[in-house]
Design an enzyme around this catalytic site. Structure first.
Site, PDB file in Angstrom:
ATOM      1  N   GLY A 253       0.837  -1.200   0.000  1.00  0.00           N
ATOM      2  CA  GLY A 253       0.000   0.000   0.000  1.00  0.00           C
ATOM      3  C   GLY A 253       0.862   1.236   0.000  1.00  0.00           C
ATOM      4  CB  CYS A 260       1.945   1.629  17.121  1.00  0.00           C
ATOM      5  SG  CYS A 260       0.554   1.989  18.193  1.00  0.00           S
ATOM      6  NE  ARG A 327      -2.318   9.571  17.525  1.00  0.00           N
ATOM      7  CZ  ARG A 327      -2.281   8.868  18.651  1.00  0.00           C
ATOM      8  NH1 ARG A 327      -1.447   9.215  19.617  1.00  0.00           N
ATOM      9  NH2 ARG A 327      -3.063   7.828  18.819  1.00  0.00           N
TER      10      ARG A 327
HETATM   11  C1  UGA Z   1      -0.102  -1.976  15.843  1.00  0.00           C
HETATM   12  C2  UGA Z   1      -0.045  -3.496  16.082  1.00  0.00           C
HETATM   13  O1  UGA Z   1      -0.692  -4.192  15.010  1.00  0.00           O
HETATM   14  C3  UGA Z   1      -0.701  -3.868  17.418  1.00  0.00           C
HETATM   15  O2  UGA Z   1      -0.546  -5.260  17.649  1.00  0.00           O
HETATM   16  C4  UGA Z   1      -0.033  -3.061  18.533  1.00  0.00           C
HETATM   17  O3  UGA Z   1      -0.611  -3.339  19.788  1.00  0.00           O
HETATM   18  C5  UGA Z   1      -0.168  -1.578  18.241  1.00  0.00           C
HETATM   19  O4  UGA Z   1       0.465  -1.300  16.969  1.00  0.00           O
HETATM   20  C6  UGA Z   1       0.508  -0.812  19.344  1.00  0.00           C
HETATM   21  O5  UGA Z   1       1.723  -0.930  19.471  1.00  0.00           O
HETATM   22  O6  UGA Z   1      -0.176  -0.202  20.147  1.00  0.00           O
HETATM   23  P1  UGA Z   1      -1.969  -0.268  14.937  1.00  0.00           P
HETATM   24  O7  UGA Z   1      -0.850   0.718  14.828  1.00  0.00           O
HETATM   25  O8  UGA Z   1      -3.229   0.135  15.590  1.00  0.00           O
HETATM   26  O9  UGA Z   1      -1.478  -1.608  15.704  1.00  0.00           O
HETATM   27  O10 UGA Z   1      -2.364  -0.695  13.452  1.00  0.00           O
HETATM   28  P2  UGA Z   1      -2.011  -1.891  12.452  1.00  0.00           P
HETATM   29  O11 UGA Z   1      -3.252  -2.568  12.081  1.00  0.00           O
HETATM   30  O12 UGA Z   1      -0.908  -2.724  12.918  1.00  0.00           O
HETATM   31  O13 UGA Z   1      -1.520  -1.048  11.173  1.00  0.00           O
HETATM   32  C7  UGA Z   1      -0.325  -0.270  11.213  1.00  0.00           C
HETATM   33  C8  UGA Z   1      -0.034   0.290   9.850  1.00  0.00           C
HETATM   34  O14 UGA Z   1       0.356  -0.737   8.935  1.00  0.00           O
HETATM   35  C9  UGA Z   1      -1.217   0.974   9.171  1.00  0.00           C
HETATM   36  O15 UGA Z   1      -0.785   2.156   8.529  1.00  0.00           O
HETATM   37  C10 UGA Z   1      -1.710  -0.035   8.162  1.00  0.00           C
HETATM   38  O16 UGA Z   1      -2.386   0.538   7.075  1.00  0.00           O
HETATM   39  C11 UGA Z   1      -0.389  -0.659   7.729  1.00  0.00           C
HETATM   40  N1  UGA Z   1      -0.532  -2.016   7.161  1.00  0.00           N
HETATM   41  C12 UGA Z   1      -0.990  -3.037   7.916  1.00  0.00           C
HETATM   42  C13 UGA Z   1      -0.127  -2.223   5.841  1.00  0.00           C
HETATM   43  O17 UGA Z   1       0.316  -1.294   5.128  1.00  0.00           O
HETATM   44  N2  UGA Z   1      -0.230  -3.492   5.334  1.00  0.00           N
HETATM   45  C14 UGA Z   1      -0.689  -4.534   6.054  1.00  0.00           C
HETATM   46  O18 UGA Z   1      -0.738  -5.658   5.514  1.00  0.00           O
HETATM   47  C15 UGA Z   1      -1.083  -4.304   7.379  1.00  0.00           C
END
Ligand code: UGA
Length: 429
Positions: A253, A260, A327
């Site tokens: 993406g 985080c 953020r």
């Molecule tokens: C992340 C972790 O997934 C949680 O397990 C953790 O508890 C949390 O950080 C934290 O440390 O508090 P979060 O930041 O809410 O959670 O979101 P994610 O779903 O992990 O996505 C993070 C980023 O990666 C987003 O920008 C998302 O769009 C991107 N992403 C995710 C991708 O570009 N590709 C993917 O396949 C998955």
């Protein structure tokens, strides 16, 4: 059991609410009186699916209360969770001032044995520093244990992640607090891993870094797919079926964002550096992430030729779907990069507009996607909201100056969009 949560941000509020939902008597503390007043009035400061009704029902049942008084919190909870922010400093290391402040406040209020649980994401060895600090500032010399209990909740599905955790990590310096913590988490029916404190702290940073590494791997592959006319989705589906690899977090993406991953990866690199280890692998994860957004901007430039005075509709400002959090959002960075080239941006997001507004002063925020695309030379999908899948593209096409769509999240089907008459570009396909 009587529990106290200090800090009512995403982590503290969701943790406290879910612990109350499982039957505990929870008092949430925050030093922001406006936030506490809002919570006491039954309103919540964040958009998180499923959270509001859960707060309401637990407040009504008398299991969840809010206060600004830390001393009251320390008197209430046999276990006191610390869930305050650990923001980044300019050099990428972690600013520990809020955790340290809470440690001192807890120490001065403590009159009998307490278990102090670090839930915030912190550098390895923080548990020992918190313990030292409490010892120093607790003049009464009261007995206590500090433990590490990292959270693994994702924004947008935090309630589900907290209610049905895949694992619970408890890092301890002795066996004394283990039985109590097992009792706290018994209603969640999840495997509990008991480790030493440093290992628990490392598990948190290592988990987030590994997930970011998976994303960067998929994004690096997406560049290869574009260059070789392969399809990233088919490639990651193919490799993800190997159980040792797994399909999750391999979606290419605009790069990872949010409050985080960017901060935690920088922090982990800085912590490793301090400990004499050069974590070059993670530096490359960061490079790939930054490059992914630049590659996307370049593809937009290559297609539209000149961006100066072009009108571009951006759908999605949140860093991912199902949250109002903007953020470190790749969508926001994308808007800023396009503005720098002279483009005029019309944007829409189902939830994140209020939080994105101060970050994007010169953007026209629109009431709906159809308003956003009016007169646009191109539209971009920057966040993977489900509602963008359901858009009426037959209605959108005549509203635009030209039907060009850049899909930064691979949300739509390329063939369908082509058949609808759109010039359609996505990532790695
Ligand atoms: C992340 C972790 O997934 C949680 O397990 C953790 O508890 C949390 O950080 C934290 O440390 O508090 P979060 O930041 O809410 O959670 O979101 P994610 O779903 O992990 O996505 C993070 C980023 O990666 C987003 O920008 C998302 O769009 C991107 N992403 C995710 C991708 O570009 N590709 C993917 O396949 C998955």
């Amino acid at each position: 059991m009587k529990l106290t949560i200090i800090g009512t941000g995403y982590v503290g509020l969701v943790t406290g609410t879910c612990l109350a939902e499982k039957g505990h008597d929870v008092l949430c503390v925050d030093n922001d009186p406006a936030k506490i007043a809002m919570l006491q009035a039954g309103q919540i400061p964040i958009y998180e699916p499923g959270l509001e009704p859960l707060i309401r029902s637990n407040v009504a049942a008398g299991r969840l209360r809010f206060t600004t008084d830390t001393a009251e919190g320390v008197r209430h909870g046999h276990v006191v969770f610390i869930g305050v922010p650990t923001p980044p400093r300019a050099d990428g290391s972690v600013d520990m001032r809020f955790v340290e402040r809470v440690a001192r406040d807890v120490a001065s209020a403590m009159t009998e044995y307490r278990i102090i649980v670090d839930k915030s994401t912190v550098p390895v060895k923080t548990g020992f520093k918190v313990a030292e600090s409490i010892k120093r500032y607790n003049k009464a010399g009261v007995d206590f244990d500090v433990i590490s209990n990292p959270e693994f909740m994702r924004e947008g599905c935090a309630v589900e992640d907290q209610m049905k955790p895949e694992r619970i990590v408890i890092g301890v310096a002795s066996q004394r607090p283990v039985a109590t913590m097992q009792e706290v988490y018994a209603p969640f029916n999840a495997p509990i891993i008991v480790t030493d404190i440093n290992s628990a702290e490392l598990i948190k940073h290592a988990s987030n870094s590994f997930l970011a590494l998976k994303i960067s791997y998929a994004n690096a592959l997406s560049a290869l797919c574009e260059a070789s006319h392969a399809n990233i989705q088919q490639v990651v589906d193919g490799i993800g079926m190997d159980k040792r690899i797994g399909r999750a977090f391999l979606n290419a993406g605009l790069g990872y964002g949010g409050s985080c991953f960017p901060k935690d990866i920088s922090a982990f690199i800085a912590i490793a550096q301090e400990l004499g280890c050069d974590f070059r692998l993670l530096k490359e994860v960061q490079n790939i992430n930054a490059n992914q957004l630049q590659r996307f901007v370049k593809r937009i430039q290559d297609t539209l030729w000149v961006l100066q005075d072009k009108v571009i509709a951006v759908l999605g400002l949140a860093f991912k779907a199902n949250t109002d959090d903007a953020r470190c959002s790749p969508a926001v960075d994308l808007v800023l990069a396009l503005q720098k080239e002279g483009a005029h941006i019309r944007a829409y997001d189902p939830q994140a507009m209020e939080k994105a507004r101060p970050l994007l002063p010169n953007v026209t925020l629109c009431a709906d996607p159809y308003e956003a695309v009016r007169g646009a030379d191109a539209m971009i999908i920057a966040t993977e909201w489900d509602e963008f899948k359901e858009l009426d593209f037959g209605r959108i096409k005549p509203l635009m100056a030209h039907p060009t769509l850049f899909d930064g999240r691979n949300l739509l089907d390329p063939m369908t969009m082509k058949n609808l008459g759109f010039t359609y570009l996505s990532v790695g396909r």
